[in-house]
Design an enzyme around this catalytic site. Structure first.
Site, PDB file in Angstrom:
ATOM      1  CG  HIS A   1      -3.883  -6.392  -0.381  1.00 16.91           C
ATOM      2  ND1 HIS A   1      -3.861  -5.356   0.517  1.00 16.91           N
ATOM      3  CD2 HIS A   1      -5.111  -6.932  -0.269  1.00 16.91           C
ATOM      4  CE1 HIS A   1      -5.017  -5.271   1.146  1.00 16.91           C
ATOM      5  NE2 HIS A   1      -5.804  -6.210   0.674  1.00 16.91           N
TER       6      HIS A   1
ATOM      7  CD  GLU B   1       0.732  -5.613   1.010  1.00 17.28           C
ATOM      8  OE1 GLU B   1      -0.426  -5.164   0.854  1.00 17.28           O
ATOM      9  OE2 GLU B   1       1.596  -5.063   1.715  1.00 17.28           O
TER      10      GLU B   1
ATOM     11  CG  ASP C   1      -1.720   1.213   1.440  1.00 18.59           C
ATOM     12  OD1 ASP C   1      -1.804   2.019   0.500  1.00 18.59           O
ATOM     13  OD2 ASP C   1      -2.256   1.402   2.543  1.00 18.59           O
TER      14      ASP C   1
ATOM     15  CG  ASN D   1      -6.523   6.813  -8.745  1.00 10.93           C
ATOM     16  OD1 ASN D   1      -7.267   7.109  -7.816  1.00 10.93           O
ATOM     17  ND2 ASN D   1      -6.778   7.182 -10.001  1.00 10.93           N
TER      18      ASN D   1
END
Length: 1651
Positions: free
Chosen positions: A471, A469, A243, A642
């Site tokens: 995600h 990560e 993130d 985004n």
């Protein structure tokens, strides 16, 4: 592939590549990890000596909070990054940084890369220059992309888009001759995302290659070419879906290292603590690298390995030089040869343990020697001795269950992205430490190597996290996550291994993390198994899989609710500790409920803290259409996809300005303060260096304060106070207040690495039982007054004589206007309000979010229609009006349809009761519809005139606070500008509120305004006042888009919903912070002629002992509340009791020193409001021409000074005043014959003119043809020949020729001038530096860093200084003050900025409306461009800087008064305290303007003595007497006088200035000059004390002998004021004529500095 190439005769390191032709693409193969890349290892230093190793770490450890003050967040960061790269390899003879500007080309895809760009002969001249390290998107190439979880490309692992921007880099480097015969390693610290040396690499860990065979020989004239090809996307991108911003490039340093043929390649330090931690068994496993083909079996027959652990506390002398024989060292002995390394062991007796509280470090040095005993190689690092272990439900450090008060931290810089700066990393750590944060989780990748060194030094517990990560796989139905795929196993494990191998020796790391949000699978189990086998000394952390899998040693959930973590902690089957890896999501105005988590953590066994998400808003600087830069977030760069502003989750803004929520970390402090108990919650540190103090307030007024005598508390111990015998008790017992609050604070006594002395460690406020019933706001009965109430058509007018008037629309019941003496107060309202601009948390949760529910209930469309409005009572004392409102929704076009009008959401009964006193009581009764969701607010809204920009309130503050985030905000009376209340969250929403407000007042600059208070039984309010309306806060998507309204919108809320913050994607305001039911509430409003000001009682309670007690004296306190006293008591450098002798008798014990003055006089330490301290100190050892009365004496003194000068050396001096010998100006011809071989420069006493001899003029190139510069004059003969006299900026034609004064000379000048100041009774100076028109501004800043900060850090300051800087450097000062505040220490203060508008009277360059009599064509000299001066002044004032402008002549003063008025009108009202320096000559009416505009007149009374005789000649008698030195006229206009001495320092004489101001008798005169302008003794004394302090914002610290002030005082003889007729011409010695003793009591060392 020819991506990474070091060219030598056509040899290439690289791979064969056919990717551009549709064949195998290495960067899309997760099984291909590296080629020719060396195995991961610790950072290598390549030392050449043991002493060099120790010195290297000594220098690297010299870092503290002062470094944080140099952090930059703008374009300066680009060059700073390159400077850091050089700094980080300083002192390493065999390490070279390649960082700098490289040639760069960005291809849109790998197929568009220029052919053979790696070749030696490739022409790269047309390519751009790009700094390395950097992310190319931060320099205009490509665009940043922000996503939270989604991949910014189609999910198709391991493939990446064909449109894959590819960066091509080229640079050149040489191999130093000293490196000949050594092996050369090329080291990339981090590249994103893949490059041709290591395809599919970890973009946050190093890649290293041996390039020895590919480099040109050291003696070759050919340069080596380094070419690098970097892909934006690779298969590795699938493992890096964190993130944060997707940024690419070589974003950490590139190094070249030189190692011997056989060298230390890696080492692993381990320690094991013995019984009771009385010893530590230490072990080092060393890996040796040998050239290919060399047998390892024979290594030990040719080489030996040694290791030593140094306790470096005694290794260095005072100059920082290594004294190896003084070091405490523990040698390790060679023990065994395991399969892959060599083992050395030893025992360290009584080790100093490392912890976050006491981060003690040793230096480990490993050396490799050849058979002859010569050192071949040397490596080192700093290590900490500590033990990490696990007990039932506990993580232990050194046997103690430390509490984790942590944050998650991304690497983020708003200008340079993922590139790191030393000062910015230090800034993060300093801010964390200062706010009780002791732990950091590296999210979600290994960070810069220096970060770990700094965490070791500053003391932080760290979770080091692997760069994994995935995600974006969560919602995929087509692909398994990499954690479950065998093809990704090697890649994932390699990332974990590389992290551990690089960082394994850092004491700060207590746990290894397998990554973040990557699901859970066998690849994680494999990684956890490898870590446990490699490093069983630390714990393993991983959250996924429910946070409770076998692959984690810590239960580490994210965003779990309080009640759920308590449930897990109480589960008897779960033996692991629970530490939240993420909690309290800090997105915008958030972090509600934080105190509830900490109440649970503090009171529940098994809970050990957590890491807030996250540390910093990840906003990037982006230039707007207007050319200004602002914080940008996802989508602002045209990036798709985004996730908008989900990157803005920090406790601080991108430039590290703290959010208000950071204050609440005080709640989790190491020191717990309750009413009757103080607990040291530290596990290792005592309270030895902590000072406790208390204050007691009743109904907002200070009842008493003082220090608390608390014994030193051992770790985890408490001190129980006996309340009835405690210092606050007697004040509480004697108070009649209805509300009493006790505040206890803990502060640092001494400076540390992370904060200066006085830093707040903890603060707790407790409400004590009130001594009287709570009395609501009382309506004051008005006798002999008549209230007029009348109906005028549709208007109800209520008024009182000509004092005030309220007009109410009889149709709507709304107040149309409220005026006081014709001044508009209220223009719209009062109306009910139930809506707030949604915060990020309000918007989180989709259809289930609060904002969606509010909008579904049409709360955002509410319109209040009037059902009825009637006058219920009207008399000559009271008018009562009742209004019934129906809250109904408007249509989309803001119209009201009939169907909507029947949809009543709220019915509000509102009653206005207006009294003759001017009070308006508003009673509200709200009846909501039964099906409404929890409401954002219930209150009233009104609008007041925008001129009411000053706000004062009694409630929580001073910072923003809300019902579920207010624990750190204390109840007190606060005052601000309304504009300063606004909290500029990057995405606007509800903000700026203050909780539990009892009353508030809004006033204009004249004190006219409105006062509002809770009334009757209503509880304290939530208050908000803003120039931005709720609609505007809801409309704007960026803070800079906000448009101020024509009024100030005020909200007074009976109830206000909490902020939430458990997360930002689900409704999470805890139930007790909901608004689920309503009741009646009341508020009182009063329009005031003078601002409501509660009586301040002003008592100070004495602590039980004092350091110094001054008795039997007459004290002039300069404090109007107690003008005279007989005694005072001092502790820790501050006054805490003032009174008669009997009032201090109880303190004359316990070692207190008594200073019995036997009737002498004591006054506050004098503040000299205008000096040039270093100039004065330098001048004291140069030719001193003060007092010279003739040409002959002038020439003689110059001749004497030349006698001992070498040929060519400068003769410098000053202080001459031509008025003393009749007014003729000196010329070069006076001294040319006696100074043929020495250039001369002699300044006039006012500093605006100087004399040079002909030799100096020639050196400066000043001839007949030299033009006068802007703002300056070269004096000439009738033939145009320069006479040697240069005025104002013309001086700069010559001054640069004078050799710069050395640092040591300037430091000694400071000491010299300071000693003279103390002898004169001056304990504080306002210093304007070595700066005059035309001079460089650099000198002042050099003096600040090289002299003042040096003296302060060395505790060498003798007097206090308040520093002003050249106005053209205002932005530099703004940045500094933004980081440090105005107070750098108790010795050094930041004042503001200074500029010049004219010259001086003596040089005939002061600017007048009329010409000089002795020069009829000369009106003076304007030494600046007024437009530039105005622009700089308005910018400086907006930046919050105090502005001082030099103005001597009457026209100059008028110009500045006009300009200050324009600036004030433009920037709005604030307490700016504009200064005019000198203010010597004022046109008619100008003195009154000083008072009207509240301008500080900083004047020099002693100049009157020099000017009185010459003014008649220059201006004429009448004109001179009418406008010169108008001290009393200024005071009569309510202006504030501040006395100073200016130049030279040798004439500093505050007692003389006071006498001159009161008597105005120049030397040789019998009568006063213009006696009507004499001032009283008290006014003159104030002008050198409290008024001078106020004039520089020092009045909270200095200026009077009042409790709480710094204890600077001057002892005078008893007849000082009794014999004012003593003539200045009697030539008394300087010291005896001034003061007997000047005392500056230094806080920390408990001694006085007196002369």
């Amino acid at each position: 592939m020819a991506g990474l190439s070091v060219m030598s005769s056509g040899q290439v390191i690289g791979l064969s590549d056919s990717s551009n032709n549709g064949y195998y693409k290495v960067y899309e193969d997760p099984t291909f990890i590296k080629w020719r890349k060396r195995d991961a290892h610790v950072p290598l230093r390549c030392h050449d000596t043991v002493e060099g190793s120790l010195k290297y770490w000594y220098d690297r450890s010299k870092v503290n909070y002062l470094v944080a003050n140099t952090a930059v967040w703008n374009d300066d960061a680009v060059s700073e990054a390159l400077d850091c790269a050089v700094f980080w390899v300083k002192g390493l003879p065999y390490v070279k940084s390649l960082s700098g500007y490289w040639k760069f080309f960005l291809a849109p895809s790998p197929g568009n890369v220029p052919e053979n760009f790696h070749d030696n002969t490739f022409d790269d001249l047309a390519w751009e220059n790009l700094p390395v390290p950097s992310n190319w998107q931060m320099h205009g190439f490509d665009r940043p992309i922000y996503t939270n979880s989604d991949y910014p490309f189609p999910l198709d692992p391991p493939k990446v888009p064909a449109e894959n921007p590819t960066g091509c880099y080229r640079t050149y480097f040489d191999i130093p001759k000293e490196w000949e015969g050594r092996r050369i390693l090329l080291h990339f610290e981090a590249v994103d995302s893949a490059f041709y040396a290591w395809v599919s690499q970890d973009s946050r860990l190093p890649a290293e290659f041996e390039i020895t065979d590919f480099c040109h020989p050291c003696d070759s004239e050919k340069r080596n070419v380094l070419a690098v090809q970097v892909y934006r996307w690779s298969d590795g991108s699938y493992l890096e879906d964190q993130d944060h911003w997707w940024l690419s490039g070589i974003h950490r340093d590139v190094l070249v290292l030189a190692k011997p043929q056989v060298f230390i390649a890696d080492y692993f330090f381990k320690s094991s603590l013995g019984e009771n931690f009385s010893y530590a068994d230490i072990e080092v496993e060393v890996n040796i690298d040998v050239p290919k083909g060399t047998a390892r079996d024979s290594l030990l027959s040719n080489f030996s390995i040694e290791a030593t652990v140094y306790d470096t506390g005694k290794c260095f002398d005072c100059g920082g030089n290594v004294d190896i024989f003084s070091c405490d060292a523990t040698d390790l002995k060679f023990c065994s040869v395991p399969e892959h390394g060599y083992i050395l062991r030893g025992r360290l007796e009584m080790p100093k343990l490392w912890s976050a509280e006491k981060p003690y470090l040793y230096t480990l040095i490993i050396i490799l020697k050849d058979a002859s005993g010569q050192l071949v190689d040397c490596e080192s690092c700093q290590v900490g001795i500590r033990q990490v272990s696990r007990a039932t439900k506990q993580l232990l450090v050194n046997g103690h269950p430390v509490v984790i008060r942590g944050v998650n931290r991304h690497e983020h810089h708003p200008r340079i992205g993922k590139t790191n700066l030393e000062s910015c990393m230090v800034k993060d750590l300093v801010l964390m430490k200062q706010n009780n944060i002791n732990a950091v989780r590296n999210c979600h990748y290994p960070q810069h190597p220096r970060w770990y060194e700094l965490c070791d030094l500053f003391g932080f517990y760290m979770i080091d996290e692997a760069n994994i990560e995935t995600h974006g796989f969560y919602d995929s139905e087509n692909f398994k996550p990499p954690a479950s795929e065998p093809s990704w196993a090697y890649s994932m494990l390699d990332r974990v291994i590389s992290m551990v191998e690089r960082d394994k020796n850092h004491a700060c790391i207590i746990s290894w993390s397998l990554g973040n949000e990557a699901g859970y699978g066998p690849n994680h189990a494999a990684s956890a198994g490898w870590i446990r086998g490699k490093d069983p000394s630390r714990l393993v952390h991983y959250e996924q899989g429910g946070a409770r899998t076998s692959s984690t040693d810590i239960i580490c959930p994210m965003y779990m609710r309080v009640w759920d973590i308590v449930k897990i902690a109480k589960d008897p089957t779960e033996t692991r500790p629970l530490i939240l890896c993420e909690y309290s999501h800090a997105m915008g105005n958030s972090n509600g409920n934080l105190h509830e988590y900490w109440e649970a953590i503090d009171n529940t066994f098994g809970l050990q803290g957590g890491f807030i998400w996250d540390w910093v808003d990840q906003g990037l600087l982006k230039e707007g259409v207007d050319g200004t830069k602002h914080w940008a977030y996802g989508g602002d760069f045209g990036d798709t996809p985004n996730d908008l502003n989900f990157c803005l989750n920090g406790l601080i803004w991108p430039d590290r300005t703290p959010h208000p929520a950071l204050n609440d970390m005080i709640y989790a402090a190491n020191i717990q303060i309750l009413v009757r108990q103080i607990t040291n919650k530290n596990f290792f540190d005592t309270t030895k260096d902590v000072e406790f103090s208390w204050s007691l307030h009743g109904d907002g007024n200070c009842l008493g304060s003082g220090l608390l005598s608390v014994p030193e508390l051992a770790p985890q111990s408490s001190y129980n106070m006996e309340w009835k015998s405690s210092p606050p008790h007697s004040f509480w017992a004697s108070s009649s207040a209805s509300e009493v609050f006790l505040t206890v604070t803990a502060k640092q006594l001494n400076s540390t690495r992370w904060a200066e002395a006085g830093h707040l460690l903890a603060s707790t406020q407790v409400q004590l039982p009130g001594k009287s019933a709570s009395v609501p706001y009382v309506i004051k009965p008005m006798e002999n007054t008549t209230l007029v109430g009348e109906c005028l058509g549709d208007t109800i007018r209520v008024s009182k004589e000509k004092l005030w008037e309220i007009n109410i629309d009889a149709r709507t019941g709304a107040i149309e206007s409220w005026k006081v003496e014709g001044v508009p107060i209220m223009s719209k309202g009062i109306s009910p309000c139930f809506w707030r601009a949604p915060t990020d948390n309000d918007n989180g949760g989709g259809a289930n979010s609060y904002s969606c529910k509010w909008k579904a209930a049409l709360l955002d469309k509410l319109f209040f229609s009037t059902q009825s409005c009637s006058i219920q009572k009207m008399s000559d004392q009271i008018v009562q009006i009742g209004v019934v409102y129906n809250g109904v929704p408007k249509d989309e076009d803001n119209s009201l349809s009939e169907s909507r009008q029947s949809n009543i959401i709220f019915q509000v009964d509102m009653t206005y009761t207006i009294y003759g006193s001017g009070d308006l009581i508003v009673d509200c009764n709200v009846q909501p519809r039964s099906d409404l969701p929890p409401l954002p607010r219930v209150g009233v809204e009104f609008h007041v005139d925008k001129s009411l920009g000053q706000i004062k309130w009694y409630g929580r503050g001073p910072f923003e606070c809300y019902p579920d985030r207010k624990e750190a905000a204390h109840v007190a009376i606060y005052e601000h500008n309304v504009c300063d209340l606004h909290v500029p969250y990057i995405v606007p929403g509800e903000c700026s509120g203050r909780a539990d407000v009892r009353w508030m007042a809004l006033t204009n600059k004249d004190g006219v305004g409105i006062f509002a208070s809770v009334y009757g039984s209503s509880p304290p309010m939530q208050m908000n006042a803003s120039y931005y309306s709720t609609l505007e806060l809801d409309r704007a998507t960026h803070d800079e888009e906000l448009v101020k309204g024509d009024h100030i919108e005020v909200h007074l809320d009976h109830k206000h919903m909490g902020l939430g913050g458990d997360d930002s994607w689900s409704p999470c305001v805890h139930d007790k912070k909901f608004i689920l039911f309503l009741s009646a509430f009341s508020a009182a409003l009063l329009a005031t002629l003078n601002f409501f000001n509660p009586n301040w009682m002003g008592f100070e309670l004495s602590p039980k002992y004092a350091d110094l007690v001054v008795t039997n004296t007459l004290i002039y306190t300069s404090d109007s509340s107690l003008p005279l006293a007989e005694a005072m008591a001092i502790r820790n450098g501050r006054i805490f009791r003032v009174g008669n002798n009997s009032a201090v008798q109880d303190l004359l014990r316990d070692g207190a020193k008594e200073l019995n003055l036997n009737g002498k006089i004591v006054v506050p330490g004098f503040i000299d409001s205008h000096v040039h301290l270093l100039w004065g100190g330098l001048q004291m050892v140069r030719v001193q021409l003060q007092g010279v009365n003739s040409k002959e004496e002038f020439v003689r003194m110059v001749k004497d000074s030349v006698a001992d000068k070498h040929q060519g050396s400068w003769v410098l001096g000053g202080g001459w005043n031509n008025d003393r010998w009749g007014g003729d100006l000196p010329v070069a011809s006076w001294i040319d014959e006696i100074t043929p071989n020495n250039p001369v420069w002699l300044s006039r006493m006012d500093g605006h003119m100087g004399l040079a001899n002909s030799l100096a003029l020639g050196m400066a190139g000043i001839t007949n043809y030299t033009k006068d510069p802007v703002g300056g004059t070269v004096m000439r003969t009738g033939d145009g020949e320069p006479t040697g006299l240069l005025i104002d900026s013309a001086m700069n034609l010559l001054v640069p020729q004078i050799p710069e004064v050395s640092i040591d000379e300037r430091r000694e000048a400071l000491m010299r001038a300071s000693r003279l100041a103390l002898m004169s009774g001056v304990t504080t100076v306002v210093d304007f530096g070595r700066y005059l028109p035309g001079a460089t501004s650099d000198d002042v800043w050099d003096d600040f860093s090289e002299v003042y900060q040096w003296a302060d850090s060395k505790e060498e300051m003798l007097i206090r200084v308040c520093l002003f800087f050249p106005m053209e450097t205002w932005s530099h000062l703004q940045d500094l003050m933004h980081k440090t505040g105005r107070i750098l220490s108790e010795w050094v203060y930041l004042g503001g900025v200074k500029a010049f508008v004219d010259g001086s009277l003596g040089s005939n360059s002061a600017l007048f409306h009329e010409a000089y009599l002795d020069e009829p064509s000369n009106y003076g000299l304007l030494v600046t461009q007024l437009d530039n001066l105005y622009n700089m002044t308005i910018a400086s004032d907006k930046a919050g800087l105090q502005v001082a402008i030099h103005a001597i002549g009457d026209k100059a003063n008028d110009l500045i008064l006009d300009m200050y008025h324009s600036v004030g009108t433009s920037n709005g009202y604030s307490d700016r305290r504009f200064r005019i320096e000198h203010s010597q000559h004022l046109a008619p009416g100008a003195a009154a303007r000083f008072g009207q505009q509240k301008i500080i007149a900083s004047v020099q009374p002693e100049h009157l003595l020099d000017d009185a005789g010459s003014l008649a000649k220059k201006l004429g008698v009448a004109r001179a007497e009418k406008e010169s030195y108008l001290f009393q006229s200024l005071l009569a206009s309510n202006a504030l006088l501040a006395f100073g001495s200016d130049w030279p320092v040798a004439k500093m004489n505050p007692l003389g200035a006071i006498k001159t101001a009161t008597k105005r008798i120049p030397p040789g005169w019998e009568k006063p000059w213009v006696p009507s302008e004499c001032v009283s003794l008290s006014d003159a004394l104030n002008a050198h004390t409290i008024s001078a302090a106020y004039a520089s914002f020092l009045d909270q610290q200095l200026g009077s002998l009042s409790p709480g002030k710094l204890a600077d005082f001057v002892v005078l003889s008893a007849d000082t004021w009794a014999k004012p007729e003593v003539e200045a011409t009697k030539k008394k010695s300087h010291s005896s004529a001034i003061s007997e003793c000047s005392v500056v009591v230094q806080k920390l060392v408990h001694r006085t500095r007196a002369i």
